[in-house]
Design an enzyme around this catalytic site. Sequence first.
Site, PDB file in Angstrom:
ATOM      1  N   GLU A  97      54.545  63.002  96.133  1.00 46.71           N
ATOM      2  CA  GLU A  97      53.669  63.586  95.078  1.00 46.71           C
ATOM      3  C   GLU A  97      54.605  64.416  94.230  1.00 46.71           C
ATOM      4  O   GLU A  97      55.731  64.802  94.680  1.00 46.71           O
ATOM      5  CB  GLU A  97      52.325  64.231  95.420  1.00 46.71           C
ATOM      6  CG  GLU A  97      51.456  63.363  96.294  1.00 46.71           C
ATOM      7  CD  GLU A  97      50.136  63.670  96.644  1.00 46.71           C
ATOM      8  OE1 GLU A  97      49.975  65.042  96.589  1.00 46.71           O
ATOM      9  OE2 GLU A  97      49.303  62.770  96.955  1.00 46.71           O
ATOM     10  N   GLU A 106      53.413  52.188  99.222  1.00 43.21           N
ATOM     11  CA  GLU A 106      53.823  50.905  98.996  1.00 43.21           C
ATOM     12  C   GLU A 106      55.044  50.628  98.248  1.00 43.21           C
ATOM     13  O   GLU A 106      55.831  49.978  98.479  1.00 43.21           O
ATOM     14  CB  GLU A 106      52.657  49.978  98.288  1.00 43.21           C
ATOM     15  CG  GLU A 106      51.276  50.058  99.356  1.00 43.21           C
ATOM     16  CD  GLU A 106      50.498  51.301  98.766  1.00 43.21           C
ATOM     17  OE1 GLU A 106      50.726  52.398  98.528  1.00 43.21           O
ATOM     18  OE2 GLU A 106      49.075  51.019  98.654  1.00 43.21           O
ATOM     19  N   CYS A 131      46.434  51.119  95.074  1.00 44.46           N
ATOM     20  CA  CYS A 131      45.995  51.355  93.590  1.00 44.46           C
ATOM     21  C   CYS A 131      46.474  50.291  92.818  1.00 44.46           C
ATOM     22  O   CYS A 131      47.246  49.155  93.299  1.00 44.46           O
ATOM     23  CB  CYS A 131      46.862  52.635  93.243  1.00 44.46           C
ATOM     24  SG  CYS A 131      48.480  52.520  92.705  1.00 44.46           S
TER      25      CYS A 131
END
Length: 137
Positions: free
Chosen positions: A44, A55, A88
């Site tokens: 992050e 991923e 996502c």
Amino acid sequence: MDPMLLMQEAVKARLKAYVPYSGFSVGAALLDADGKVHYGCNIENAAYGPSNCAERTALFSAVAQGQKPGSFKALAVVGDTEGPISPCGVCRQVIAELCPPDMPVYLGNLKGDMQETTLAELLPGAFGPSDLGKERP
Ligand SMILES: O=c1ccn([C@H]2C[C@H](O)[C@@H](CO)O2)c(=O)[nH]1
Ligand SMILES: [Zn+2]
């Protein structure tokens, strides 16, 4: 490679996550055509937007190390979720670009739940190379 073994590798990769903002660690393990595993975790950023999912970290790392896009054999993803983790939309699009549509994708959690799926199921009708008149890698 046994799917549960690849999942265990994703659990190990998860421990490397850098998640000071969400506190939500994710791990990924990507099997290449040589039988080697490439690891990914989420990383992050204080500006939030530059954050990278587990991923994509695994996929980009493998390509950067010389693995050919389109040649991957399986991907496992693990998070501390109630059911199997759900990648996502951005990662689904990146998987669509770099992996065969029928490649097995194993989604799991820390309790050992595991769901086997494919990119074709995760992102039906994906926009891809053919929409730009290009061949799949
Ligand atoms: O499949 C997923 C879902 C979420 N995240 C990350 C993004 C962010 O760092 C944190 C919370 O969304 O989890 C992943 O890495 N992979
Ligand atoms: Zn993602």
